[in-house]
Design an enzyme around this catalytic site. Structure first.
Site, short mmCIF file in Angstrom:
data_model
loop_
_atom_site.label_atom_id
_atom_site.label_comp_id
_atom_site.label_asym_id
_atom_site.label_seq_id
_atom_site.Cartn_x
_atom_site.Cartn_y
_atom_site.Cartn_z
N LEU A 73 -11.55 -3.56 1.20
CA LEU A 73 -10.96 -2.59 0.03
C LEU A 73 -11.70 -3.03 -1.34
O LEU A 73 -11.72 -4.22 -1.58
CB LEU A 73 -9.68 -2.47 0.14
CG LEU A 73 -8.97 -1.79 1.07
CD1 LEU A 73 -7.34 -1.85 1.09
CD2 LEU A 73 -9.09 -0.21 1.32
N GLU A 129 0.69 2.45 0.55
CA GLU A 129 1.25 1.53 1.21
C GLU A 129 1.30 0.18 0.48
O GLU A 129 0.52 -0.27 -0.28
CB GLU A 129 0.54 1.53 2.49
CG GLU A 129 0.29 2.75 3.36
CD GLU A 129 -0.60 2.67 4.31
OE1 GLU A 129 -1.04 1.65 4.81
OE2 GLU A 129 -1.16 3.83 4.75
N LYS A 140 -4.41 -4.60 -7.14
CA LYS A 140 -3.89 -6.00 -6.87
C LYS A 140 -2.78 -6.40 -7.81
O LYS A 140 -3.00 -6.16 -9.17
CB LYS A 140 -5.25 -6.85 -6.96
CG LYS A 140 -6.25 -6.86 -5.88
CD LYS A 140 -5.71 -7.59 -4.71
CE LYS A 140 -6.53 -8.55 -4.30
NZ LYS A 140 -7.11 -9.23 -4.09
N LYS A 142 0.50 -3.49 0.47
CA LYS A 142 -0.48 -4.31 1.05
C LYS A 142 0.05 -5.83 1.49
O LYS A 142 0.44 -6.64 0.59
CB LYS A 142 -1.59 -4.77 -0.19
CG LYS A 142 -2.78 -5.38 0.40
CD LYS A 142 -3.92 -5.32 -0.61
CE LYS A 142 -5.23 -5.97 -0.24
NZ LYS A 142 -5.15 -7.23 0.09
S1 IVH Z 1 -6.16 -0.49 5.12
C1 IVH Z 1 -10.48 0.53 4.82
N1 IVH Z 1 -3.57 -0.90 4.56
O1 IVH Z 1 -5.88 -5.64 3.16
C2 IVH Z 1 -8.93 0.05 5.08
N2 IVH Z 1 -4.99 -2.78 4.67
O2 IVH Z 1 -8.82 -5.63 1.88
C3 IVH Z 1 -8.79 -1.22 5.14
N3 IVH Z 1 -4.03 -4.97 4.28
O3 IVH Z 1 -8.10 -6.67 5.60
C4 IVH Z 1 -7.60 -1.51 5.65
N4 IVH Z 1 -1.86 -4.26 4.07
O4 IVH Z 1 -5.58 -7.14 6.18
C5 IVH Z 1 -4.71 -1.35 4.89
N5 IVH Z 1 -1.44 -1.19 4.38
C6 IVH Z 1 -2.57 -1.51 4.55
C7 IVH Z 1 -2.66 -3.08 4.23
C8 IVH Z 1 -3.95 -3.56 4.41
C9 IVH Z 1 -2.60 -5.14 4.05
C10 IVH Z 1 -5.03 -5.85 4.12
C11 IVH Z 1 -5.86 -5.89 5.49
C12 IVH Z 1 -7.24 -5.80 4.89
C13 IVH Z 1 -7.15 -5.89 3.57
C14 IVH Z 1 -8.14 -5.07 2.80
#
Ligand code: IVH
Length: 684
Positions: free
Chosen positions: A84, A115, A329, A117
């Site tokens: 992301l 959501e 972040k 993270k």
């Molecule tokens: S979506 C393209 N949703 O954050 C969408 N990621 O840098 C990619 N992560 O590697 C993921 N909570 O490990 C998404 N609710 C959430 C998340 C999440 C944690 C982590 C995930 C991913 C990183 C993205």
């Protein structure tokens, strides 16, 4: 900046980023903080955007994550697992929103799903005909590691989906470790002389990569699902970004995808929100940045996703990041600073605890001056030296800890630390038992130990003596007015008047509070004694099973182990405590002072409607806390224990119930909800 200068700077940034990646992933010795890494990466992305010629295939901007290890079979992702883009403030979120709306077309209304993270590791799960076939880590985004047997041990990853389910479905989400499970894990490892983990993420990530699934299981990992992709058949890729192909189903939004995941039996984080505008998104981000410590798991930001899947598809992705999502972040909670000294404090059981004295540093809005170093083993295995520049993290309510030294900052003037051979408080000999991580002061009368024991006895979870805080405990032990916990009950007004800053009123209040503590009951007294491994829960079990201090003191190790959840380690520790003459004498003095040490309340309750019944509580009940439920059950003679076994009569399950529920189902133990519990409690 000329193009030449830009090229030179880009080269420099690439070298720094590659080095940082190498240290992080290969050497496990990060040289810069995550925030510093992000800043360098952003600068490089900006340069490459401004001068596209500078973008090379091997640029760190083109890299999605860690290279896969060779210990596991490769797990090829049908669609790349994207990462992301990051935003750090409200302005950047607004810029993201503007770009999204521009690309989506002016007339299309855009709404978002917010959501949390979760700070764990991303995994993908393949289900075929409703059963879990395969699961893998993200790896470099294209190929990860096949860790199927390990993932099967995680109770919140369903092995079978709840019907109705599609023929093939890929689910993505985050494996993580709860803060409470993390603290338990580290405490246990510390007792066993094993290296402790710096944070829950490392423990989770290491846990998923164990070669023996039994070891994964012991970590007590959890899982939140956040994305779904439906496929016609294996290998036939969905094509709508990361969230799925609406294809032949009626899932049209990320929100619906999350609802569908819930219906299939996954844990979906309960704090997800739909936001109709970027202002609502910003409010959500700010709210959770302020509230992150309320959660029992670590989050490091918020993920903002365009809700409508067709719009996601339209937006697509660039290089490593989708255009339809971004992560907000939070301010970093790690920083680098100088370790100026290592000082020792002595704990309740005489353990010598090394603490880092730091050059004060701001971490997540708090000035950190001290951090834990756990024990000598931790210091040695991480090669932490006095004078080092170190990486420090502060995670929620977890105490700040020194992660490790930044080796590239070494000057040669650093000093290697050695545990002292004499107690820094009482100068008695220090014992360094072989195979144990902890060193101990051998003098039970050591003032530091006395202070910790007295403070613990008076604390809220134990005898709960109001007004008896750290300062008073320290004064009383230093003035030698209190030499052990029984001395608390010998305190009188004239004695207390000799303590600085104790007025007449506070003396009267304190004496009343001390008097009041005498009838807290057996479980509280047991907790207060500070027997190694006997915390509140174990004390409650022993109190319920044995009914008096004398019965516990007279029980053999085997007798003790007949109680639910009492293993050899706890039993031995209890025996050691009661085998000591000095402890038995102290208990007699407590008794003489009028401290109630029989479980009268529980005994009488043993005649109640739930007499002889054993309960296990799991998950969150709708209208009562666990303590309240425990109290109600015990009031009617029932027993509440921590783990499910064949001896368990009922498992009371609330929302987010985890492994205990699974275990109950496996053993065929009756599972009831709060309403069921209330029915049992109601007088027949
Ligand atoms: S979506 C393209 N949703 O954050 C969408 N990621 O840098 C990619 N992560 O590697 C993921 N909570 O490990 C998404 N609710 C959430 C998340 C999440 C944690 C982590 C995930 C991913 C990183 C993205």
């Amino acid at each position: 900046m000329t193009e030449r200068e830009a090229r030179a700077r880009a080269d420099e940034l690439r070298a720094q980023l590659e080095d940082a990646n190498y240290r992080y992933y290969v050497l496990d010795d990060p040289a810069i903080t995550d925030a510093e890494f992000d800043a360098l990466l952003r600068e490089l992305i900006e340069l490459e955007t401004r001068y596209p010629d500078l973008r090379t295939a091997d640029s760190p901007t083109q890299r999605v994550g860690a290279p896969p290890s060779e210990r596991f079979a490769p797990y090829e992702h049908a669609r790349p697992m994207l990462s992301l883009s990051n935003t750090f403030n409200a302005d950047e979120l607004r810029a993201f929103d503007e770009r999204v709306r521009k690309l989506a077309g002016a007339d299309a209304p855009v709404s978002y799903v917010c959501e949390l993270k979760i700070d764990g590791l991303a995994i993908a799960l393949d289900y075929s005909d409703g059963s879990l076939e395969r699961g893998g880590t993200r790896g470099d985004g294209r190929v990860g590691e096949d860790v199927t047997p390990n993932l099967r041990t995680i109770p919140t990853i369903p092995l079978r989906l709840r019907a109705p389910y599609p023929a093939f479905i890929e689910v993505r989400g985050e494996v993580y470790l709860r803060k409470s499970d993390f603290e338990h894990l580290n405490a246990k490892r510390e007792r066993e002389g094993l290296a402790v983990f710096a944070n829950p993420r490392n423990a989770a990530s290491g846990g998923v990569r164990q070669l023996d699934p039994k070891l994964t299981k012991e970590r007590r990992l959890s899982f939140f699902a956040y994305a779904v992709a439906l496929r016609q058949a294996q290998g036939d890729t969905g094509d709508s970004g990361d969230t799925g192909d609406s294809g032949d189903t009626d899932i049209a939004t990320q929100w619906e995808a999350l609802e569908a995941l819930r219906a299939l039996g996954f844990h979906v984080n309960e704090n997800i929100r739909r936001a109709a505008s970027i202002d609502e998104v910003i409010a959500y981000c700010e709210q959770w940045e302020a509230r992150r410590d309320e959660l029992d798991y670590e989050i490091d930001g918020v993920v903002v996703k365009v809700d409508d899947l067709a719009t996601q598809e339209l937006l697509g992705s660039v290089a490593r990041d989708p255009r339809w999502a971004t992560s907000f972040k939070f301010k970093p909670r790690e920083a680098r600073t100088t370790l100026t000294d290592i000082v020792i404090t002595v704990g309740r059981t005489g353990t010598l605890n090394p603490n880092a004295v730091l050059e004060p540093v701001q971490i997540g809005g708090v000035t950190v001056r001290n951090a834990t170093l756990h024990n000598a083993e931790y210091i040695a295995s991480n090669d932490i030296r006095i004078g080092d520049t170190v990486l420090v993290t502060r995670a929620g309510d977890v105490i700040p800890r020194v992660v490790g030294p930044i080796l590239s900052e070494r000057t040669g003037d650093e000093r290697v630390f050695a545990m002292p051979d004499r107690c820094p408080v009482c100068d008695s000999a220090v014992d360094h038992p072989v195979g144990e991580a902890m060193s101990r002061c051998t003098n039970a009368a050591c003032p530091a130990q006395v202070f910790e024991r007295v403070r613990h006895f008076a604390s809220r979870g134990a005898m709960d003596i109001e007004g008896f805080g750290d300062v008073l405990a320290e004064q009383l032990t230093q003035l030698k007015l209190v030499r052990d916990i029984a001395d608390i009950y010998a305190l009188d007004a004239p004695t207390l008047a000799s303590v600085p800053r104790m007025g007449e009123k506070s003396i009267a209040n304190l004496l009343a509070a001390i008097e009041g503590s005498k009838t807290r009951g057996l479980a509280r007294v047991l907790t207060g004694l500070g027997i190694r491994f006997v915390g509140e829960q174990t004390a409650a079990i022993l109190a319920a099973d044995f009914g008096s201090v004398d019965a516990i003191g007279g029980a053999s190790s085997e007798d003790l182990q007949r109680s639910e959840g009492i293993g050899p380690e706890v039993a031995t520790s209890v025996r050691l405590f009661f085998d000591q003459e000095a402890n038995r004498e102290m208990i007699e003095r407590l008794r003489a002072a009028g401290v109630v040490m029989e479980g009268a309340v529980r005994r009488r309750a043993a005649e109640g409607a739930l007499a002889g019944k054993t309960f296990v509580l799991t998950g969150t009940l709708p209208t009562m806390t666990r303590d309240e439920a425990t109290e109600l059950i015990e009031a009617q003679g029932g027993k509440v224990t921590g783990s499910v076994s064949k001896k368990t009569d009922y498992v009371v399950a609330g929302s987010e119930a985890g492994s205990k529920l699974t275990k109950a189902e496996q053993l065929g133990v009756a599972v009831i909800d709060e309403e069921g519990l209330r029915a049992l409690l109601a007088p027949h």
